[in-house]
Design a protein around this motif. Structure first.
Motif, PDB file in Angstrom:
ATOM      1  N   ARG A   1     -64.214 -25.990 -41.296  1.00  0.00           N
ATOM      2  CA  ARG A   1     -64.665 -27.378 -41.170  1.00  0.00           C
ATOM      3  C   ARG A   1     -65.617 -27.720 -42.327  1.00  0.00           C
ATOM      4  NH1 ARG A   1     -66.330 -27.375 -35.780  1.00  0.00           N
ATOM      5  NH2 ARG A   1     -64.188 -27.821 -35.189  1.00  0.00           N
TER       6      ARG A   1
ATOM      7  N   ILE B   1     -59.321 -29.965 -36.419  1.00  0.00           N
ATOM      8  CA  ILE B   1     -59.311 -31.378 -36.008  1.00  0.00           C
ATOM      9  C   ILE B   1     -59.079 -31.581 -34.522  1.00  0.00           C
ATOM     10  CG2 ILE B   1     -58.548 -32.079 -38.305  1.00  0.00           C
ATOM     11  CD1 ILE B   1     -55.806 -32.743 -37.067  1.00  0.00           C
TER      12      ILE B   1
ATOM     13  N   GLU C   1     -60.773 -31.125 -31.903  1.00  0.00           N
ATOM     14  CA  GLU C   1     -61.869 -31.754 -31.164  1.00  0.00           C
ATOM     15  C   GLU C   1     -61.854 -33.269 -31.313  1.00  0.00           C
ATOM     16  OE1 GLU C   1     -66.631 -31.817 -31.586  1.00  0.00           O
ATOM     17  OE2 GLU C   1     -65.726 -29.835 -31.522  1.00  0.00           O
ATOM     18  N   TRP C   2     -61.686 -33.751 -32.554  1.00  0.00           N
ATOM     19  CA  TRP C   2     -61.724 -35.202 -32.707  1.00  0.00           C
ATOM     20  C   TRP C   2     -60.435 -35.882 -32.286  1.00  0.00           C
ATOM     21  CZ3 TRP C   2     -58.238 -37.465 -35.848  1.00  0.00           C
ATOM     22  CH2 TRP C   2     -57.872 -36.880 -37.060  1.00  0.00           C
ATOM     23  N   THR C   3     -59.315 -35.184 -32.279  1.00  0.00           N
ATOM     24  CA  THR C   3     -58.104 -35.844 -31.779  1.00  0.00           C
ATOM     25  C   THR C   3     -58.257 -36.137 -30.289  1.00  0.00           C
ATOM     26  OG1 THR C   3     -56.951 -33.723 -31.501  1.00  0.00           O
ATOM     27  CG2 THR C   3     -56.531 -34.943 -33.534  1.00  0.00           C
TER      28      THR C   3
ATOM     29  N   VAL D   1     -60.306 -39.233 -30.029  1.00  0.00           N
ATOM     30  CA  VAL D   1     -59.507 -40.420 -30.360  1.00  0.00           C
ATOM     31  C   VAL D   1     -58.736 -40.901 -29.125  1.00  0.00           C
ATOM     32  CG1 VAL D   1     -57.409 -41.082 -31.630  1.00  0.00           C
ATOM     33  CG2 VAL D   1     -59.319 -40.041 -32.842  1.00  0.00           C
TER      34      VAL D   1
ATOM     35  N   SER E   1     -61.835 -46.341 -36.088  1.00  0.00           N
ATOM     36  CA  SER E   1     -62.268 -45.002 -35.690  1.00  0.00           C
ATOM     37  C   SER E   1     -61.304 -43.946 -36.214  1.00  0.00           C
ATOM     38  CB  SER E   1     -62.366 -44.933 -34.169  1.00  0.00           C
ATOM     39  OG  SER E   1     -62.751 -43.654 -33.759  1.00  0.00           O
ATOM     40  N   LEU E   2     -60.011 -44.215 -36.104  1.00  0.00           N
ATOM     41  CA  LEU E   2     -59.003 -43.262 -36.580  1.00  0.00           C
ATOM     42  C   LEU E   2     -59.110 -43.064 -38.089  1.00  0.00           C
ATOM     43  CD1 LEU E   2     -56.697 -41.406 -35.781  1.00  0.00           C
ATOM     44  CD2 LEU E   2     -55.130 -43.342 -36.036  1.00  0.00           C
TER      45      LEU E   2
ATOM     46  N   SER F   1     -61.762 -43.404 -39.857  1.00  0.00           N
ATOM     47  CA  SER F   1     -62.984 -42.631 -40.067  1.00  0.00           C
ATOM     48  C   SER F   1     -62.730 -41.135 -39.870  1.00  0.00           C
ATOM     49  CB  SER F   1     -64.066 -43.124 -39.110  1.00  0.00           C
ATOM     50  OG  SER F   1     -65.214 -42.335 -39.215  1.00  0.00           O
ATOM     51  N   HIS F   2     -62.021 -40.780 -38.812  1.00  0.00           N
ATOM     52  CA  HIS F   2     -61.709 -39.366 -38.550  1.00  0.00           C
ATOM     53  C   HIS F   2     -60.765 -38.787 -39.603  1.00  0.00           C
ATOM     54  CE1 HIS F   2     -63.786 -38.895 -34.777  1.00  0.00           C
ATOM     55  NE2 HIS F   2     -63.183 -39.944 -34.257  1.00  0.00           N
TER      56      HIS F   2
ATOM     57  N   VAL G   1     -62.306 -37.813 -43.074  1.00  0.00           N
ATOM     58  CA  VAL G   1     -63.370 -36.814 -43.178  1.00  0.00           C
ATOM     59  C   VAL G   1     -63.026 -35.759 -44.221  1.00  0.00           C
ATOM     60  CG1 VAL G   1     -64.548 -34.954 -41.941  1.00  0.00           C
ATOM     61  CG2 VAL G   1     -64.260 -37.171 -40.859  1.00  0.00           C
TER      62      VAL G   1
ATOM     63  N   SER H   1     -51.596 -32.181 -32.627  1.00  0.00           N
ATOM     64  CA  SER H   1     -52.674 -33.144 -32.900  1.00  0.00           C
ATOM     65  C   SER H   1     -52.105 -34.518 -33.223  1.00  0.00           C
ATOM     66  CB  SER H   1     -53.546 -32.648 -34.053  1.00  0.00           C
ATOM     67  OG  SER H   1     -54.320 -31.542 -33.645  1.00  0.00           O
TER      68      SER H   1
END
Length: 196
Positions: free
Chosen positions: A31, A72, A74-76, A79, A102-103, A105-106, A109, A131
């Motif tokens: 990460r 990724i 965790e953030w999926t 979302v 938001s998507l 932004s993720h 990264v 994912s």
């Protein structure tokens, strides 16, 4: 967090503590490496940063896609949770735009992440496909909500939505500060809306 297991089928068992520690350290260091150097960073450097051998990295993550998916995951999930919450918003178009922001932004990264995600959307053999499926489900949830209200075109699909958002991310990567994310997303949403 997903519990990783050793083995397969009915013989699957929870990962040993030392293997779990290595797995977690690799995800944390990947990460950080992806954030600093992009999704194309040398995997050998990730292993070195995590303090493990390259063989250990490949034992846990046989491909770059498998490592990216672990990073990724965790953030999926976030979302999808956000999409569920936004279905209660009074304005489905604004909810969709909020989720698209938001998507972006993720997906922004890690430089180069979108280039790995796009071909994985329809490739069920890709380690990144799960994912992508979560993002698809989130997009379909919000599109379905907006369709029911008559806000978006009935023929708009979640696949198209993800492709459009991915295009915005790609443009932002290539043009940096010269890209107006909000305008690009507003124009994207405008193409999805029902006219008249």
């Amino acid at each position: 967090m997903t519990t990783e297991v050793e083995g397969s089928g009915s013989a699957a068992r929870p990962m040993r503590r030392d293997r779990r520690r290595n797995y977690d350290r690799l995800v944390v260091e990947a990460r950080a490496s992806f954030a600093e150097h992009g999704a194309d960073v040398f995997l050998d450097d990730v292993a070195k940063r995590a303090g493990v051998g390259v063989a250990t990295l490949y034992r846990h993550f046989p491909t770059r896609g498998a490592l990216l998916d672990a990073v990724i995951r965790e953030w999926t999930g976030a979302v999808l949770d956000e999409a569920r919450q936004l279905t209660a918003a009074p304005d489905p178009a604004e909810a969709l735009l909020t989720w698209m922001r938001s998507l972006v932004s993720h997906m922004s990264v890690y430089t180069g992440l979108v280039a790995a995600l796009v071909p994985s959307m329809d490739d069920e053999t890709s380690p990144l496909h799960p994912s992508c499926q979560v993002m698809y489900d989130a997009g379909e949830l919000l599109l379905g909500h907006a369709r029911q209200s008559g806000t978006v075109r009935p023929d708009a699909t979640a696949t198209e939505l993800l492709q459009l958002v991915s295009g915005v991310v790609w443009v932002c990567e290539k043009f940096g500060d010269g890209a107006d994310i909000d305008r690009l997303l507003s124009l994207t949403l405008d193409g999805l809306l029902v006219r008249g």
